[in-house]
Design an enzyme around this catalytic site. Structure first.
Site, short mmCIF file in Angstrom:
data_model
loop_
_atom_site.label_atom_id
_atom_site.label_comp_id
_atom_site.label_asym_id
_atom_site.label_seq_id
_atom_site.Cartn_x
_atom_site.Cartn_y
_atom_site.Cartn_z
N ARG A 170 107.38 68.61 -23.46
CA ARG A 170 108.41 67.95 -24.81
C ARG A 170 109.25 68.82 -25.57
NH1 ARG A 170 102.69 66.61 -28.45
NH2 ARG A 170 103.90 66.53 -29.75
N ARG A 181 107.90 71.79 -36.90
CA ARG A 181 106.41 70.55 -37.62
C ARG A 181 105.71 71.58 -37.96
NH1 ARG A 181 105.66 69.95 -30.88
NH2 ARG A 181 104.14 69.02 -31.80
P1 AMP Z 1 102.39 64.46 -31.95
O1 AMP Z 1 101.97 64.57 -30.46
O2 AMP Z 1 100.69 64.53 -32.19
O3 AMP Z 1 102.14 66.20 -31.23
O4 AMP Z 1 103.28 64.27 -32.65
C1 AMP Z 1 104.13 64.43 -31.94
C2 AMP Z 1 105.39 63.90 -33.22
O5 AMP Z 1 105.36 62.21 -33.61
C3 AMP Z 1 105.18 64.38 -34.38
O6 AMP Z 1 105.56 65.40 -35.02
C4 AMP Z 1 105.62 63.44 -34.99
O7 AMP Z 1 107.24 63.15 -35.39
C5 AMP Z 1 105.26 61.70 -34.72
N1 AMP Z 1 104.20 61.43 -35.25
C6 AMP Z 1 102.58 61.55 -34.59
N2 AMP Z 1 101.84 61.10 -35.41
C7 AMP Z 1 102.62 60.15 -36.55
C8 AMP Z 1 102.16 60.22 -38.13
N3 AMP Z 1 100.47 60.34 -38.18
N4 AMP Z 1 102.75 60.12 -39.18
C9 AMP Z 1 104.11 60.77 -39.08
N5 AMP Z 1 104.47 60.89 -37.62
C10 AMP Z 1 103.64 61.24 -36.44
#
Ligand code: AMP
Ligand code: ADP
Length: 226
Positions: A170, A181
């Site tokens: 990713r 993050r």
């Molecule tokens: P993840 O796959 O959960 O690590 O999410 C990857 C990215 O998606 C995050 O760093 C955010 O940019 C975005 N993202 C995912 N879920 C959310 C959320 N609930 N609120 C805001 N951004 C989100």
């Protein structure tokens, strides 16, 4: 039936996974959802799919995700509202990556029913281990399965066991983006632990253990609830 969302049954199981990036939320949420026979709703996967398909949502989210920032609360709350209204959520759901901010938690309260019956797992993993997990994570853009080059390698290097697609790293798992993050997590998501401590059944999970051991803990918690 739930007053906030008349489709959701009173005995529905509602689980939230909190924790920093790389803590193992997606890995465990997928297992738990399969075991419980309810959908796993992973906002990161939904946003990545929207980005790959170049939908209006994807176009808005992509530049924000690339920098390691959080996508706007309004977009996320609307996304979840629509998803929870689908028929497969009647018996419950496992939320992976949502809510991530206090306004999102507030939005969820208004659509997902009484938070007192929810289970909230709060994953804790040391930072150096998070970095090892994120740098070695590989992801299938076709079926969204997750692997790790050392901890959970695919049978054939670089190829998804489930669908045969080429695995990728990713973009936001690169070191420079990971720092942002983790910063977003500390600033905006961590306060949710206190928020849920008094409103739901919050359980601290030591995520720095083998996957099967962590999963056994989650199952036990779900059984106690039942
Ligand atoms: P993840 O796959 O959960 O690590 O999410 C990857 C990215 O998606 C995050 O760093 C955010 O940019 C975005 N993202 C995912 N879920 C959310 C959320 N609930 N609120 C805001 N951004 C989100
Ligand atoms: P999150 O959804 O919290 O960002 P993931 O579930 O995607 O985290 O896990 C991050 C990486 O760590 C993945 O590559 C996964 O295979 C690996 N992983 C998950 N849980 C464990 C664990 N208990 N021990 C070792 N590696 C793990």
């Amino acid at each position: 039936m739930d007053a906030a969302n008349p489709r959701i049954r009173d005995d529905a199981v509602r689980v939230i996974f909190l924790g920093p990036p790389g803590a193992g939320k997606g890995t465990q949420a997928a297992r738990l959802a399969t075991r419980l026979g309810v959908p796993r709703i992973a906002t990161g996967d939904m946003l990545r799919t929207a980005t790959l398909k170049n939908t209006p949502l994807g176009q808005k989210a992509a530049p924000i995700m690339e920098k390691g920032n959080l996508v706007s609360d309004d977009l996320l709350v609307a996304l979840i509202r629509e998803r929870i209204a689908e028929g497969d959520c009647d018996r419950g759901f496992v939320l992976d990556g949502f809510p991530r901010t206090l306004p999102q938690a507030q939005g969820l309260k208004d659509m997902g029913g009484d938070p007192r019956s929810w289970l909230v797992f709060d994953f804790d993993v040391p930072r150096d281990e998070l970095l090892r997990r994120l740098s070695g994570r590989r992801w299938c853009p076709s079926c969204q399965a997750t692997y790790h080059v050392c901890y959970e390698p695919p049978k054939s290097e670089g190829v998804c066991d489930l669908c045969g697609a080429r695995l990728v790293q990713r973009d936001d798992d690169r070191e420079s983006v990971v720092a942002q993050r983790l910063h977003e997590y500390d600033e905006r998501t961590l306060p949710l632990v206190e928020y849920y401590r008094t409103r739901s059944r919050l359980l601290a999970i030591d995520g720095n253990r083998p996957m099967d051991v962590v999963f056994a803990d989650l199952l036990q918690a779900v059984e106690v609830r039942a």
